[in-house]
Scaffold this active site. Structure first.
Site, mmCIF file in Angstrom:
data_model
loop_
_atom_site.group_PDB
_atom_site.id
_atom_site.type_symbol
_atom_site.label_atom_id
_atom_site.label_comp_id
_atom_site.label_asym_id
_atom_site.label_seq_id
_atom_site.Cartn_x
_atom_site.Cartn_y
_atom_site.Cartn_z
ATOM 1 C CG ASP A 11 6.265 7.108 3.795
ATOM 2 O OD1 ASP A 11 5.973 7.405 4.971
ATOM 3 O OD2 ASP A 11 5.633 6.272 3.118
ATOM 4 C CE1 TYR A 33 1.823 0.242 3.672
ATOM 5 C CE2 TYR A 33 1.167 1.521 1.753
ATOM 6 C CZ TYR A 33 0.834 0.774 2.854
ATOM 7 O OH TYR A 33 -0.477 0.550 3.138
ATOM 8 N NE ARG A 64 -13.237 20.077 -4.928
ATOM 9 C CZ ARG A 64 -13.318 21.196 -5.644
ATOM 10 N NH1 ARG A 64 -12.293 22.032 -5.734
ATOM 11 N NH2 ARG A 64 -14.431 21.503 -6.280
ATOM 12 C CE LYS A 95 -0.787 2.860 7.900
ATOM 13 N NZ LYS A 95 0.226 2.875 6.862
#
Ligand SMILES: *Cc1c(COP(=O)(O)O)cnc(C)c1O
Length: 389
Positions: free
Chosen positions: A180, A108, A56, A205
């Site tokens: 972003d 978004y 982690r 993406k």
């Protein structure tokens, strides 16, 4: 083994995309970063390890990717998360109750949803502002303003916001600026070079690029922000897994080539649509008619493969007909893969936004969004021609 010089800032984009953060595997010499599918690491003695204690906190495959993304964004620190939204979640967790965020009004949909339905209830205040004119932000700045959140090009209206102008306002108000950069990718735009403090990606993406993984990333340069970023990544635990890290590391190796083709195809399709009698408006920042074409030219090296357009008559049913009729453009959410996709923001990606707010931002019923892939563009244009008949 001698360390390869893999992270130097002097390399051009394509070289960094392939080499940054990547070393031959120290155990075997494997040239491709192995998928270290392990949760833990054997320690030589209590507190003595090879830099990895628990996955982690740090995993070699993820670490290579984090270094790579940091390099291609001209940043210093990278962190990868289980999704783009998890990366956004990390940035918002840097804030405290009472802090205020100024953000764009055509965000978004998922970003809007985490702001409104998750963080608002913990006392973070959000202002959704038309940032087309950066000075609109000024009226919302006060001593509680801690974060300005920008998306450019915006989704799905392809509005271009002036990152440098917003950065000046953020600095003057001692607020962080996060951008972003999912739509532009680091190949076309580097927000940190324009004054932003944090860059966020949905690596799902273009960075991944093959529609086979969901992942998010953050990049920053500032040591203090980085410390917070890693503290929250480890404490909240929304990390990217080693297999997914491998896939995105592989995807980025061709990012520059893919983006070149996305831009070429985007250009040809935007101009085809602009000349079509059934098309009312085309939203693509590379068109000279785009209201912020000049800012796009100033801050981007190309205009990408995301295009929205509306239909003459603005009928929802006409848009749905087009979506049904394309054969190459697949009807699906998401974007940025090698294959072309077509979507209907009002009923798909932006369904979570109330209709009045949607329409105020320009997301009308006939608006269609394309993620132009890297197929042969003549076939893509033929497909749209048939569907628009
Ligand atoms: C997809 C997307 C996100 C969210 O990322 P996920 O990987 O789906 O969680 C955020 N911003 C933009 C612009 C996106 O396209």
């Amino acid at each position: 083994m001698e360390e390869k010089d893999s992270n130097t800032k002097t390399y051009q984009f394509g070289t960094k995309a392939i080499h940054a953060g990547v070393q031959p595997d120290s155990a075997t010499g494997a040239i491709m970063t192995p998928i270290y599918q392990t949760s833990t690491y054997v320690q030589e003695a209590v507190g003595v390890n090879k830099g990895y204690a628990y996955s982690r906190s740090k995993n070699p495959t993820r670490h290579a990717l984090e270094e790579n993304i940091a390099a291609i964004e001209n940043g210093k620190y990278g962190a990868c998360f289980g999704s783009g939204i998890a990366a956004i979640d990390c940035v918002l967790k840097m804030l405290n109750p009472g802090d205020e965020v100024i953000t764009t009004n055509d965000l978004y949909g998922g970003t809007y949803r985490i702001f409104k339905t998750i963080f608002e209830k913990y006392g973070i205040v959000f202002h959704f502002v038309d940032m087309l004119h950066a000075e609109n932000i000024l009226g919302y700045c006060n001593k509680n303003t801690k974060l300005i959140w920008v998306e450019t090009p915006t989704n799905p209206m392809m509005n271009i916001l002036d990152i440098e102008a917003v950065a000046v306002i953020a600095k003057a108000n001692h607020a962080m600026l996060a951008v972003d950069n999912t739509f532009a990718t680091p190949y076309l735009q580097n927000p940190l070079d324009l004054g932003a403090d944090i860059v966020m990606h949905s690596a799902t993406k273009y960075l991944g690029g093959h529609s086979d993984v969901v992942m998010g990333a953050l990049v920053c340069k500032n040591d203090k922000i980085a410390k917070e970023m890693y503290r929250i990544q480890n404490s909240s635990g929304a990390i990217a897994g080693p297999m997914d890290s491998f896939l995105v590391l592989r995807g980025i190796k061709t990012l520059h080539l893919r983006m070149q083709r996305h831009c070429e195809n985007g250009d040809k399709i935007a101009r085809f649509l602009a000349g079509h009698s059934k098309v009312a408006h085309v939203y693509w920042p590379g068109l000279e008619s785009h209201p912020n074409h000049n800012i796009a030219k100033k801050q981007m090296r190309g205009f990408g493969g995301m295009i929205s357009f509306s239909l003459v008559g603005n009928q929802m049913s006409a848009a749905q007909e087009v979506l049904k009729k394309t054969r190459l453009f697949a009807l699906a959410e998401s974007l940025g893969g090698v294959e072309s996709l077509i979507g209907h923001p009002a009923s798909m990606t932006h369904a979570a936004i109330p209709k009045e707010e949607r329409e105020a931002a320009g997301i009308v019923d006939s608006l269609i969004r394309l993620s132009v892939g890297i197929e042969d563009v003549v076939d893509l244009i033929q497909d749209l021609k048939e569907a628009l008949k």
